[in-house]
Design a protein around this motif. Structure first.
Motif, PDB file in Angstrom:
ATOM      1  N   GLN A  36      -5.508  -6.582   1.375  1.00 29.42           N
ATOM      2  CA  GLN A  36      -4.935  -5.246   1.168  1.00 29.42           C
ATOM      3  C   GLN A  36      -5.802  -4.194   1.862  1.00 29.42           C
ATOM      4  O   GLN A  36      -5.318  -3.332   2.588  1.00 29.42           O
ATOM      5  CB  GLN A  36      -4.852  -4.902  -0.325  1.00 29.42           C
ATOM      6  N   GLN A  37      -7.102  -4.298   1.645  1.00 29.44           N
ATOM      7  CA  GLN A  37      -7.991  -3.295   2.241  1.00 29.44           C
ATOM      8  C   GLN A  37      -8.153  -3.508   3.747  1.00 29.44           C
ATOM      9  O   GLN A  37      -8.232  -2.555   4.508  1.00 29.44           O
ATOM     10  CB  GLN A  37      -9.347  -3.297   1.540  1.00 29.44           C
TER      11      GLN A  37
ATOM     12  N   ASN B 287     -11.665  -5.668  -4.078  1.00 28.90           N
ATOM     13  CA  ASN B 287     -10.871  -4.563  -3.535  1.00 28.90           C
ATOM     14  C   ASN B 287     -11.771  -3.365  -3.221  1.00 28.90           C
ATOM     15  O   ASN B 287     -11.739  -2.810  -2.120  1.00 28.90           O
ATOM     16  CB  ASN B 287      -9.787  -4.165  -4.549  1.00 28.90           C
TER      17      ASN B 287
ATOM     18  N   GLN C 149      -2.421  10.003  -5.941  1.00 26.62           N
ATOM     19  CA  GLN C 149      -2.878  10.438  -4.610  1.00 26.62           C
ATOM     20  C   GLN C 149      -1.998  11.567  -4.092  1.00 26.62           C
ATOM     21  O   GLN C 149      -2.485  12.517  -3.474  1.00 26.62           O
ATOM     22  CB  GLN C 149      -2.854   9.240  -3.643  1.00 26.62           C
TER      23      GLN C 149
ATOM     24  N   ASN D 270     -12.896  -1.767   0.283  1.00 26.48           N
ATOM     25  CA  ASN D 270     -12.532  -0.359   0.475  1.00 26.48           C
ATOM     26  C   ASN D 270     -13.719   0.395   1.092  1.00 26.48           C
ATOM     27  O   ASN D 270     -13.588   1.070   2.117  1.00 26.48           O
ATOM     28  CB  ASN D 270     -12.138   0.227  -0.888  1.00 26.48           C
TER      29      ASN D 270
ATOM     30  N   PHE E 232       3.882  -0.946   4.075  1.00 29.24           N
ATOM     31  CA  PHE E 232       2.744  -1.293   3.221  1.00 29.24           C
ATOM     32  C   PHE E 232       3.027  -0.973   1.748  1.00 29.24           C
ATOM     33  O   PHE E 232       2.745  -1.781   0.862  1.00 29.24           O
ATOM     34  CB  PHE E 232       1.501  -0.521   3.697  1.00 29.24           C
TER      35      PHE E 232
ATOM     36  N   TRP F 177      -2.388  -6.029  -7.068  1.00 30.45           N
ATOM     37  CA  TRP F 177      -2.698  -5.671  -8.459  1.00 30.45           C
ATOM     38  C   TRP F 177      -1.790  -6.437  -9.411  1.00 30.45           C
ATOM     39  O   TRP F 177      -2.208  -6.941 -10.446  1.00 30.45           O
ATOM     40  CB  TRP F 177      -2.531  -4.157  -8.686  1.00 30.45           C
TER      41      TRP F 177
ATOM     42  N   ASN G  51       3.905   7.385   0.972  1.00 25.52           N
ATOM     43  CA  ASN G  51       3.279   6.224   0.326  1.00 25.52           C
ATOM     44  C   ASN G  51       3.842   6.054  -1.092  1.00 25.52           C
ATOM     45  O   ASN G  51       4.197   4.952  -1.521  1.00 25.52           O
ATOM     46  CB  ASN G  51       1.760   6.450   0.284  1.00 25.52           C
TER      47      ASN G  51
ATOM     48  N   ASN H 137      -6.565   2.628   3.766  1.00 23.24           N
ATOM     49  CA  ASN H 137      -7.324   3.860   3.524  1.00 23.24           C
ATOM     50  C   ASN H 137      -7.767   4.547   4.805  1.00 23.24           C
ATOM     51  O   ASN H 137      -7.954   5.765   4.820  1.00 23.24           O
ATOM     52  CB  ASN H 137      -8.476   3.583   2.561  1.00 23.24           C
TER      53      ASN H 137
ATOM     54  N   THR I 150      -0.407   5.737  -6.368  1.00 22.57           N
ATOM     55  CA  THR I 150       0.025   6.518  -5.203  1.00 22.57           C
ATOM     56  C   THR I 150       0.545   7.888  -5.661  1.00 22.57           C
ATOM     57  O   THR I 150       0.411   8.867  -4.943  1.00 22.57           O
ATOM     58  CB  THR I 150       1.098   5.767  -4.392  1.00 22.57           C
TER      59      THR I 150
ATOM     60  N   GLY J 295       0.628  -2.733  -1.034  1.00 21.33           N
ATOM     61  CA  GLY J 295      -0.032  -1.754  -1.915  1.00 21.33           C
ATOM     62  C   GLY J 295      -0.070  -2.278  -3.350  1.00 21.33           C
ATOM     63  O   GLY J 295      -1.144  -2.518  -3.908  1.00 21.33           O
TER      64      GLY J 295
HETATM   65  O1  LIG Z   1      -2.919  -0.180  -4.177  1.00 23.30           O
HETATM   66  C1  LIG Z   1      -3.643   0.951  -3.823  1.00 23.30           C
HETATM   67  C2  LIG Z   1      -2.766   1.938  -3.054  1.00 23.30           C
HETATM   68  O2  LIG Z   1      -2.058   1.314  -2.066  1.00 23.30           O
HETATM   69  C3  LIG Z   1      -3.538   3.092  -2.512  1.00 23.30           C
HETATM   70  O3  LIG Z   1      -2.730   3.883  -1.681  1.00 23.30           O
HETATM   71  C4  LIG Z   1      -4.821   2.722  -1.805  1.00 23.30           C
HETATM   72  O4  LIG Z   1      -5.533   3.883  -1.498  1.00 23.30           O
HETATM   73  C5  LIG Z   1      -5.678   1.806  -2.649  1.00 23.30           C
HETATM   74  O5  LIG Z   1      -6.855   1.431  -1.972  1.00 23.30           O
HETATM   75  C6  LIG Z   1      -4.897   0.584  -3.057  1.00 23.30           C
HETATM   76  O6  LIG Z   1      -5.701  -0.271  -3.826  1.00 23.30           O
END
Ligand SMILES: O[C@H]1[C@H](O)[C@@H](O)[C@H](O)[C@@H](O)[C@H]1O
Length: 614
Positions: free
Chosen positions: A297-298, A510, A181, A514, A478, A487, A335, A303, A178, A483
């Motif tokens: 998660q997805q 995942n 990102q 996605n 989240f 993992w 995030n 996203n 994150t 998030g």
């Molecule tokens: O754990 C990650 C995270 O939360 C990101 O913000 C997201 O874009 C990914 O797809 C996710 O796998």
């Protein structure tokens, strides 16, 4: 295979290992702090590995801003834009799946080195690309790096971490995702002012952390667990010694070794690992839990929420493109900050409670988002002006802004009086840019001075505050749990022989979901409308809650070698181990004068094993 968690303890105890099960009391904390102090080298390893997470986040996040400039400079149509975005994610799915065999064969270190090398090459290709084909090649190369990194890094960190810190250190990788990102959105913001070649800097800058990781990892060690599995016991002992500092490593070394021998006995003749995983109950159940977590998660729509944030912000009244870019950076900052909360909570409340709480909050905030969109739809401004359409487009058929917006070919041209829209029409969007209409009053972007507003992708509404609140609550719920936890949990739940393949499969799931969720989002909104789409995600989150509640056991504080025992019972009764939530396990110094009879006795002076179950 060893039986449930508790019963491995006597074996460990014969080794003289000391186990504490039960919440740490004041004394225990003192003991814990004293005996399991962690050498800073483990943090160095975690940092350099988590750069892989940073690159994962950076390369998936940076493309939206780069695309704004690229589509103008290279005249990209919608197909090419979609190709450039999803090729990376598609390549990541494939390479994550292939990463399993590579990991088992070459080791974690070589795979991380490979990933950073691929990231660097991809970054260089992207920054010097002269045409869209080379750009596409660069994006695919970067995706190959992301896939390998996304499955290897959590495994490596989990394998080098001491049990009491493992959750926190693996979650740092998710924090770096994150973080990547967030940095990407800031870089997008900064270089968006450089309309010529700004995208080269955006896409090329990832080379810096990639090279840093490559150089760092040349000097960093292989995972001791992988080394032991490959029979390199001398080196494994040496690495374990380096990463555990002056703590005794004998019992950890022996436990790993015993576990590998046990696994090898059970594995028998060998064969394809995925088939062995599927035919062995505990690993099959672990795989279902791991892949299920990644899928949910997805399916929670992270996203699309991230992707949709700019639109949500536009609905809330942010009309300027540059401002929207900066506010999208604020979204990824939220995030990131809330992932930090996850790092802080993971060893305090455990994986299971954190995931459950996070899913609950995610579901509630998705409902709020859906309600906000529903109210906005019900009060959507009507189309009041119907200018003659020279091309007879479908846009002239829509009676309200909301319906007009569901057609990607159309936009809404209107004037505003307070929050009321008037003199409004639904007009085709220009082929050259979504910034203005194809013809008519809103075809000239300078006309804003006339009080005319061109809305593409959003409708003016007075309910935007509900949507905005939903967005913030969504990210706050989240980011700490759903998030990072998929993992983290995946890095811990498989036995060593199945770890690479298990993580490859779950990371592949995942990435596949996605792509699926992001590619179908626009179609889903066309069929179900925006609020329908968010209600649908809420429904999927409810399914996720049931799944996690029934199937996810708590892995906090357990030695990696003991975690498989949580999956010995039928699938989805493993959530029952929630009863263990109040137990805290940590392994401290061994004592030669241990006697199993002393189990259950609390003796803090002589450092002898004991277990207390609440
Ligand atoms: O754990 C990650 C995270 O939360 C990101 O913000 C997201 O874009 C990914 O797809 C996710 O796998």
């Amino acid at each position: 295979m060893s039986d449930r968690m508790g019963s491995r303890a006597p074996a460990a105890a014969e080794d003289g290992e000391r186990s504490l099960v039960g919440p740490p009391s004041g004394d225990d904390e003192h003991l814990l702090g004293q005996d399991v102090s962690t050498p800073y080298f483990v943090y160095v390893l975690a940092f350099f590995s988590a750069l892989g997470g940073f690159l994962f986040g950076y390369d998936t996040g940076v493309v939206s801003g780069a695309m704004l400039l690229l589509k103008k400079e290279m005249n990209l149509n919608a197909l090419w834009q979609e190709l450039l975005v999803s090729s990376t994610v598609g390549a990541a799915a494939l390479s994550a799946l292939a990463g399993g065999s590579l990991n088992g064969l070459l080791g974690r270190k070589i795979c991380i080195l490979m990933a950073s090398f691929i990231f660097s090459v991809g970054g260089i290709i992207l920054s010097i690309a002269q045409g869209k084909v080379v750009l596409l090649a660069g994006r695919i190369v970067v995706g190959l790096g992301i896939g390998i990194a996304s499955m290897t890094v959590p495994v490596y960190i989990a394998e080098v971490s001491p049990p009491h810190l493992r959750g926190q250190l693996v979650t740092i990788n998710a924090l770096f995702i994150t973080g990547g990102q967030f940095v990407a959105s800031v870089v997008d913001g900064v270089f968006s002012y450089l309309s010529h070649n700004g995208w080269r800097y955006m896409l090329g800058l990832s080379t810096v952390p990639a090279v840093l990781q490559f150089i760092g990892f040349i000097f960093l060690p292989e995972s001791p667990r992988w080394l032991l599995q490959k029979g390199q016991s001398q080196e494994a002992r040496c690495v374990l010694g380096r990463i555990r500092g002056d703590r005794s490593i004998n019992e950890e070394y022996d436990t790993i070794k015993a576990s590998i021998e046990e696994e090898e006995k059970e594995a028998g003749a060998g064969g394809l690992i995925i088939l062995r995983i599927l035919s062995h109950g505990p690993t099959r159940r672990a795989l279902v839990v791991g892949c299920g977590l990644q899928m949910f998660q997805q399916l929670s729509g992270i996203n699309t929420v991230m992707y949709y944030s700019a639109t949500i912000l536009q609905m809330a009244g942010v009309r300027d493109d540059k401002q929207a870019i900066w506010l999208a950076a604020a979204t990824s900052a939220t995030n990131f900050v809330f992932t930090l909360v996850g790092v802080w909570l993971v060893e305090r409340v455990g994986r299971r409670k954190l995931t459950l709480g996070s899913l609950l909050g995610t579901g509630l905030s998705l409902t709020l988002l859906a309600v906000g969109f529903l109210l906005s739809t019900q009060n959507s401004p009507p189309v009041t002006l119907h200018p003659v359409d020279p091309h007879n487009s479908t846009c002239r058929l829509y009676g309200s802004c909301d319906l007009c917006m569901l057609d990607p070919e159309c936009g809404f041209c209107y004037r505003e009086n307070g929050t009321m829209a008037y003199e409004s029409s639904c007009i085709p969007v220009s082929r050259a840019s979504t910034d203005h209409a194809a013809w008519g009053r809103c075809s000239n972007s300078t006309e804003e001075s006339d009080g005319l507003i061109w809305a593409y992708n959003y409708c003016p509404t007075s309910y935007s505050w509900i949507v905005l609140l939903g967005l913030i609550l969504y990210l706050a719920s989240f980011a700490p749990g759903m998030g990072p936890m998929p993992w983290t949990v995946n890095s811990e739940i498989y036995p060593l022989w199945a770890r690479s393949t298990g993580n490859a499969c779950s990371a592949g799931v995942n990435w596949i979901f996605n792509v699926l969720v992001s590619l179908t989002f626009l179609h889903v909104t066309e069929v179900l409308t925006y609020y329908g789409a968010f209600f649908m995600y809420t429904g999927l989150v409810v399914l996720g809650l049931v799944f996690v509640y029934s199937c996810l056991p708590e892995t906090k504080g357990l030695q990696l070698e003991d975690i498989e025992n949580l999956f010995t019972r039928q699938l989805c009764t493993c959530g029952d181990s929630a009863a263990n939530d109040n137990r805290y396990i940590h392994y401290v110094r061994r004592s030669s004068d241990f006697s199993p009879a002393q189990y259950g006795a609390v003796d803090s002076d002589s450092a002898i094993a004991y277990i207390t179950l609440r």
